[in-house]
Design an enzyme around this catalytic site. Sequence first.
Site, PDB file in Angstrom:
ATOM      1  N   HIS A  65      37.614  51.266  34.121  1.00 16.16           N
ATOM      2  CA  HIS A  65      36.832  50.029  34.282  1.00 16.16           C
ATOM      3  C   HIS A  65      36.723  49.227  32.996  1.00 16.16           C
ATOM      4  O   HIS A  65      36.433  48.024  33.028  1.00 16.16           O
ATOM      5  CB  HIS A  65      35.432  50.360  34.809  1.00 16.16           C
ATOM      6  CG  HIS A  65      34.880  49.342  35.744  1.00 16.16           C
ATOM      7  ND1 HIS A  65      35.126  47.985  35.619  1.00 16.16           N
ATOM      8  CD2 HIS A  65      34.085  49.470  36.842  1.00 16.16           C
ATOM      9  CE1 HIS A  65      34.490  47.332  36.587  1.00 16.16           C
ATOM     10  NE2 HIS A  65      33.872  48.205  37.343  1.00 16.16           N
ATOM     11  N   ASP A  90      51.795  45.666  50.086  1.00 14.98           N
ATOM     12  CA  ASP A  90      52.846  46.301  50.883  1.00 14.98           C
ATOM     13  C   ASP A  90      53.917  46.862  49.953  1.00 14.98           C
ATOM     14  O   ASP A  90      54.581  46.123  49.228  1.00 14.98           O
ATOM     15  CB  ASP A  90      53.439  45.258  51.837  1.00 14.98           C
ATOM     16  CG  ASP A  90      54.588  45.792  52.660  1.00 14.98           C
ATOM     17  OD1 ASP A  90      54.890  46.995  52.582  1.00 14.98           O
ATOM     18  OD2 ASP A  90      55.195  44.982  53.396  1.00 14.98           O
TER      19      ASP A  90
END
Length: 453
Positions: A176, A394
Amino acid sequence: MVTSPVPVILQVSKCFVKPSSCSNPAVNLCHLTPWDVAMLSTHYIQKGLLFPNRPSTLSIESIIDRLKSSLSVALCYFYPLAGRLKTERVLDDNNKVRSLRVLIDCKSQGAEFIHAVARDVTVVDVLAPLEDVPSFVRSLFPFNGAISHDGHSLPLLAIQLTELSDGLFVACCFNHVVGDGISYWHFLNAWAEIARAKECGFTISRPPVHDRWFVEGESPPINLPYSDPEEYIERHSPPPLREKFFHFPSLSIAQLKAKANMECDTDTISSFQALCSLVWRSITRARGLLANQKTSCRLAIQGRARLRPPLSPNYFGNSIYAVAATTTAGELMAHGLGWAALLVHQSVKSHTDNTIRELVKKYHEEPFVYPLSGFDKYSVMMGSSPRFDMYECDFGWGRAAAVRSGTSNKFDGKVSSYPGWEGGGSVDLEICLLPEHMALLEADEEFMAAVSP
């Protein structure tokens, strides 16, 4: 009640993937902004995609080879993810440690890639429709429990590909300190774009912007007022929670927005602000708070477009704050959906360029690290975003069936939002609550009236 055995998830192999030989900026050290440094005690971001449509023509070996080679190229663009954190100690005149500076060492040590197998787990097992998120889902993710500071020794990025009996699960664990949710999905989509490309020398459609933003008049790096990292490191473990997904179809979202705006005689309340209001009111009601108890609805919102001039939407790093709408439980219950939604709207609207610059300036004067344990147990925290581009990620196997998360950054009252699979403005919410409060939320008429059966 008969408890089903926990499925076995076996790690098959583990290796490091380094940036390929493509050219990248000659950057050795990456300075951090206040938004980055403040994340040192938060967990890694853990999100994963469930793919039910693994091509029968591709062997698992060819899939892994393609993922590794494309990840190597992606790390050329997103080079901080291949590095490690580094702390420099600043000494005073007496040779004692006065402060600490944390940076990213970008020497391309590499990201971790794990191949795992879960032969007894199906796609439907992971989806668990109408049930809580199964406990085994956390094993689909690497680095459970790791905080961002661990990036001094752990990779800043870890990928786990798990073979299911009838599908694949791709989990990404992302430090993070390196970036927020926008940066996370930017990277993941770029990696997928490379993976499905057929030609060599492919250029991604959205190269990241690495120039770190700093408030005017200030210069990096930030000096944390500690003599040892142990003074700010915190490893927060929440009590046992129930975690469950709730689906809100686009019609329900539109009705909530219309109702909230009608009650306030306005048209400024957004769909998501209306949904946040519903969640805030419903969880507060489930908790049975006293009328004089203060409660807040906090939203993690990004600052890229709010700054003047705005940051590039391709800015790679953190640029988030948690804004808060606050009132008492009694006032929240005494008024309607629109009243609460207007409070949320006003908290978002007040987060302007001037506000952000003042917050950054104040941080330089008094730097700190966010403690996860500091979250108010009477409030709700809305994280992630239905605007993130998750289902277009994808890798060449078609669209994912679902998004799931690991154990990171979860506590009582944490709500993570995702776009609904069917699109059109639908939203999925992953809600974490104490078991007794989740049971009451599931019985809340106002809340469940908006949830798709």
